[in-house]
Design a protein around this motif. Structure first.
Motif, PDB file in Angstrom:
ATOM      1  N   THR A  51       0.789  -0.853  -0.085  1.00 56.91           N
ATOM      2  CA  THR A  51      -0.041   0.295  -0.488  1.00 56.91           C
ATOM      3  C   THR A  51       0.745   1.231  -0.054  1.00 56.91           C
ATOM      4  O   THR A  51       2.012   1.121   0.454  1.00 56.91           O
ATOM      5  N   ALA A  53       1.202   3.314   1.881  1.00 58.20           N
ATOM      6  CA  ALA A  53       2.098   3.553   3.478  1.00 58.20           C
ATOM      7  C   ALA A  53       2.541   2.257   3.371  1.00 58.20           C
ATOM      8  O   ALA A  53       3.986   2.505   4.501  1.00 58.20           O
ATOM      9  N   THR A  56       5.977   3.987   1.757  1.00 62.07           N
ATOM     10  CA  THR A  56       6.103   5.170   2.784  1.00 62.07           C
ATOM     11  C   THR A  56       7.528   4.618   3.674  1.00 62.07           C
ATOM     12  O   THR A  56       8.270   4.931   4.355  1.00 62.07           O
ATOM     13  N   LEU A 187      -0.326  -1.692   5.891  1.00 63.80           N
ATOM     14  CA  LEU A 187       1.575  -1.648   5.250  1.00 63.80           C
ATOM     15  C   LEU A 187       1.097  -2.952   3.877  1.00 63.80           C
ATOM     16  O   LEU A 187       1.691  -2.504   2.765  1.00 63.80           O
TER      17      LEU A 187
END
Length: 427
Positions: A51, A53, A56, A187
């Motif tokens: 994802t 997230a 990141t 995540l």
């Protein structure tokens, strides 16, 4: 020029520039998607699991692990290791199989704009072990519906009823049903398809146009056109016999009077054949509501023609539309969208096929962006013996009908005004 005319012209120019900008942006977006298709296909498994997230956290972990030794900062290294462990723990939540089977059923596969499409979702656990609670999703067009599925015992069944609102005309891909496994932090996300994809057609609004067939095409066996034919049903005149003429058409009484063989000539007739052409060029409409109105006009006239037993052809600015039956015709209109590279109306009429040009009545469904001058030029490329009617869809405009030579131009602001416009054109 009056201030009111100047303001109207400036507003029209701003609208045209805005629509052209949207058309250019759409063309660039489609071109970028086409150029990057191979790259996106290669990285799809990773892209579909990680994802935003997760990306990141992963990038931040790499940055910290690289920056820590360079800056001799142990805390950065510890932070990078911690984020890496978080990603590894997230993997444990998404591995494994989902022992589920799903069935998605729509009560109706075709609805009209504004109606609700109802259906039900059936989930079963065919395995011999208890399934874990998880989220089950299925896409509906650009949206997505989600259900919380409880743990199911072996052989257990769970049903969910749902309703799909249909505020806009569209062809919606419903499904496939997807079992989703994700970690608590969001995540990673792993999906597994449990069913096939279904299709929901949201048809445009249409209405019955009483008397349209009798008004636009006033014939039973075909409409007479000013073309002389040697073999038809509408008698025109007599002429001298030419070797090769069909002897069945010799008029013996006239031949006896004149002393020479005389044969009958006929006027060519055509079957009742309607062609509806919808412009799909973005710049031809001041708003999306005009485009929807034009599609509803074409749908109303086309379905009425089929109900009256007429032959129907349909086309847009970039392609022909299916017209073999009312259902297929409306299905084609449901999926009609703007074409970023659509040609102008004049170029479209210039390139119509022989089957489309054989129509006895042609209806051009356009928006306020098509000027009277463009309609006149488009009429020049259509057969002289074909009746041509242009329906300009201008939201909020009072209905009116005007004639430009043999071209009828009807302007309507609402679909309910179509019947009045057709009767005025046919008068």
């Amino acid at each position: 020029m009056s201030p009111r005319s100047w303001v109207a012209g400036a507003r029209r120019t701003l609208t045209d520039l805005s629509r052209r900008r949207l058309a250019l942006a759409g063309a660039l977006r489609d071109d970028l998607a086409r150029r990057t298709r191979r790259v996106r296909t290669a990285f799809r498994p990773v892209a579909e699991t990680v994802t935003p997230a997760g990306w990141t956290v992963g990038v931040l972990a790499v940055v910290l692990l690289v920056a820590g030794p360079v800056l001799h900062w142990r805390e950065l290294i510890g932070g990078g290791v911690f984020l890496g462990l978080v990603l590894l723990l997230a993997v444990l939540f998404v591995i494994g199989r989902q022992p589920l089977a799903a069935r998605l059923d729509l009560a109706r596969e075709r609805v009209i704009v504004g109606e609700r499409a109802n259906g039900y979702l059936t989930l079963t656990n065919p395995s011999g072990r208890r399934s874990r609670p998880l989220v089950v999703e299925f896409p509906v067009g650009a949206g997505r519906a989600a259900f919380e599925l409880p743990a199911l015992a072996p052989g257990a069944l769970h049903e969910e009823l749902f309703a799909i609102p249909t505020a806009h005309r569209a062809v919606l891909d419903v499904g496939p049903v997807t079992a989703v496994r994700a970690d608590p932090l969001g995540l990673l996300r792993r999906e597994r398809h449990l069913s096939e994809m279904d299709t929901l057609y949201v048809h445009p609004k249409t209405l019955r146009v009483d008397g349209s067939a009798a008004g636009l095409v006033r014939d039973l066996e075909g409409r007479t056109v000013p073309k002389v034919s040697d073999n038809d049903v509408s008698f025109h005149a007599l002429r001298g016999y030419v070797p090769g003429d069909d002897r069945r058409h010799i008029h013996w009484k006239s031949s006896a009077k004149t002393g020479t063989l005389m044969v009958r000539q006929f006027e060519e007739t055509r079957r009742s054949h309607l062609l509806t052409m919808v412009s799909s060029r973005l710049e031809d409409y001041a708003s999306d509501d005009e485009f929807e109105l034009a599609i509803s006009v074409a749908g109303s006239l086309g379905t009425q023609a089929l109900a009256d037993g007429q032959q129907l052809s349909a086309a847009s600015s970039h392609a022909s539309l299916p017209a073999g039956g009312a259902q297929r015709f409306l299905d084609g209109l449901s999926g009609l969208t703007y074409d970023w590279q659509a040609r102008r109306l004049v170029d479209v009429t210039r390139s119509l096929g022989n089957d489309e040009l054989a129509a006895s009545v042609i209806v051009l469904c356009v928006g306020s962006g098509v000027t009277i001058t463009e309609l006149r030029r488009a009429r020049q490329y259509l057969p002289v013996d074909t009746r041509v009617i242009a329906v300009r869809c201008v939201i909020g405009q009072e209905p009116s009908v005007r004639w430009l030579g043999d071209l009828g131009v009807a302007t309507i602001g609402r679909l309910e005004e179509l019947g009045v416009a057709v009767r005025r054109v046919a008068a």
